[in-house]
Design a protein around this motif. Structure first.
Motif, PDB file in Angstrom:
ATOM      1  N   UNK A   1       8.277   9.530  -4.648  1.00 45.01           N
ATOM      2  CA  UNK A   1       7.723   8.501  -3.748  1.00 45.01           C
ATOM      3  C   UNK A   1       6.803   7.565  -4.527  1.00 45.01           C
ATOM      4  N   UNK A   2       6.012   8.128  -5.436  1.00 52.02           N
ATOM      5  CA  UNK A   2       5.105   7.306  -6.245  1.00 52.02           C
ATOM      6  C   UNK A   2       5.895   6.341  -7.132  1.00 52.02           C
ATOM      7  N   UNK A   3       6.943   6.874  -7.779  1.00 50.18           N
ATOM      8  CA  UNK A   3       7.736   6.023  -8.668  1.00 50.18           C
ATOM      9  C   UNK A   3       8.385   4.884  -7.882  1.00 50.18           C
ATOM     10  N   UNK A   4       8.937   5.218  -6.705  1.00 49.54           N
ATOM     11  CA  UNK A   4       9.562   4.178  -5.876  1.00 49.54           C
ATOM     12  C   UNK A   4       8.529   3.135  -5.447  1.00 49.54           C
ATOM     13  N   UNK A   5       7.367   3.618  -5.003  1.00 47.93           N
ATOM     14  CA  UNK A   5       6.321   2.699  -4.514  1.00 47.93           C
ATOM     15  C   UNK A   5       5.831   1.782  -5.635  1.00 47.93           C
ATOM     16  N   UNK A   6       5.635   2.351  -6.811  1.00 51.07           N
ATOM     17  CA  UNK A   6       5.044   1.574  -7.916  1.00 51.07           C
ATOM     18  C   UNK A   6       6.087   0.679  -8.587  1.00 51.07           C
ATOM     19  N   UNK A   7       7.272   1.253  -8.876  1.00 49.88           N
ATOM     20  CA  UNK A   7       8.251   0.508  -9.668  1.00 49.88           C
ATOM     21  C   UNK A   7       9.158  -0.386  -8.825  1.00 49.88           C
ATOM     22  N   UNK A   8       9.511   0.052  -7.608  1.00 51.33           N
ATOM     23  CA  UNK A   8      10.432  -0.742  -6.779  1.00 51.33           C
ATOM     24  C   UNK A   8       9.687  -1.628  -5.786  1.00 51.33           C
ATOM     25  N   UNK A   9       8.775  -1.011  -5.013  1.00 47.67           N
ATOM     26  CA  UNK A   9       8.020  -1.823  -4.040  1.00 47.67           C
ATOM     27  C   UNK A   9       6.935  -2.647  -4.722  1.00 47.67           C
TER      28      UNK A   9
ATOM     29  N   UNK B   1       0.822  -1.211   0.000  1.00 49.75           N
ATOM     30  CA  UNK B   1       0.000   0.000   0.000  1.00 49.75           C
ATOM     31  C   UNK B   1       0.852   1.255   0.000  1.00 49.75           C
ATOM     32  N   UNK B   2       0.516   2.180  -0.877  1.00 48.24           N
ATOM     33  CA  UNK B   2       1.094   3.526  -0.851  1.00 48.24           C
ATOM     34  C   UNK B   2      -0.024   4.485  -0.456  1.00 48.24           C
ATOM     35  N   UNK B   3       0.198   5.232   0.600  1.00 49.93           N
ATOM     36  CA  UNK B   3      -0.821   6.114   1.187  1.00 49.93           C
ATOM     37  C   UNK B   3      -0.432   7.563   0.947  1.00 49.93           C
ATOM     38  N   UNK B   4      -1.308   8.324   0.330  1.00 52.50           N
ATOM     39  CA  UNK B   4      -1.105   9.761   0.186  1.00 52.50           C
ATOM     40  C   UNK B   4      -2.155  10.443   1.057  1.00 52.50           C
ATOM     41  N   UNK B   5      -1.708  11.032   2.141  1.00 49.36           N
ATOM     42  CA  UNK B   5      -2.663  11.586   3.103  1.00 49.36           C
ATOM     43  C   UNK B   5      -2.385  13.047   3.404  1.00 49.36           C
TER      44      UNK B   5
END
Ligand SMILES: [Zn+2]
Length: 215
Positions: free
Chosen positions: A80-88, A37-41
């Motif tokens: 952060x989005x790129x790391x979350x989507x592509x790496x994590x 999960x990537x959370x944008x809050x």
């Protein structure tokens, strides 16, 4: 006692309490686990992703800013989005707004001349209002307008996410992640899903990338 001293003291108490309950506590925290999960809050101090979802450390990758905005010029968020989507290789991105949001409330006021950077940040929430002016102006009270703008703002940020190359590339290559628009109620503690998009959601062609061999 000063607030900052209390934090350090509470931190010691927290570490001791967890280690006495489970001597392996910190070792377990150190183990990398699959984060889905990537959370944008919102930066609001009352809305903590882990706490309101009763999640263990290590399960949610978090980015926060004023009024949970997704700006396609924000290198912090996009990294952060790129790391979350592509790496994590996370499976879900959540944009979680909340009622009684100070950022949304400020965007409903006239622009204050001294707040140079904040004004630029809040402008995009004013743009959301302008896009939905007919619906919002028809509401009876300021409170209702605020609550609805919180929801519309979350929906708009989900669309902003879908317009990034990072999300469109991932949708093409691995049919993930799903995008969720949530709103948290400070009065009842409940999260409601108000928007959802995934790889099968049709995109406005105006915002579609021509994805070539890199996709
Ligand atoms: Zn807020």
């Amino acid at each position: 006692m000063k607030a900052i001293e209390r934090l350090l003291l509470e931190n010691k108490a927290w570490a001791e309490e967890h280690l006495s309950a489970d001597p392996e506590f910190l070792n377990k925290l150190g183990i990398e686990r699959e984060c889905e999960i990537f959370w944008i809050g919102c930066s609001d101090s009352r809305v903590h992703a882990d706490e309101i979802t009763n999640s263990e450390p290590g399960s949610i990758f978090v980015h926060r800013n004023i009024a949970n905005s997704v700006m396609t010029t924000d290198i912090n968020l996009l990294s952060a989005l790129e790391y979350a989507v592509d790496e994590l290789r996370i499976r879900h991105v959540i944009v979680c707004g909340h009622y009684e949001c100070g950022g949304v409330r400020a965007a409903l006021r006239k622009t204050r001349p001294g707040q140079f950077l904040l004004n630029k940040w809040l402008k995009q929430i004013k743009d959301v209002y302008r896009l939905h002016r007919a619906e919002l102006d028809a509401l009876a009270t300021e409170h209702e307008r605020q609550r609805r703008l919180v929801e519309l703002n979350v929906i708009e940020q989900i669309h902003n996410l879908a317009q990034t190359s990072t999300i469109q590339r991932a949708w093409t290559t691995r049919k993930a992640p799903e995008l969720h628009g949530w709103v948290y109620g400070l009065d009842d503690g409940i999260i409601r899903e108000i928007a959802h998009m995934d790889a099968d959601t049709p995109l406005d062609p105006l915002y579609e990338f021509e994805l070539g061999p890199l996709a």
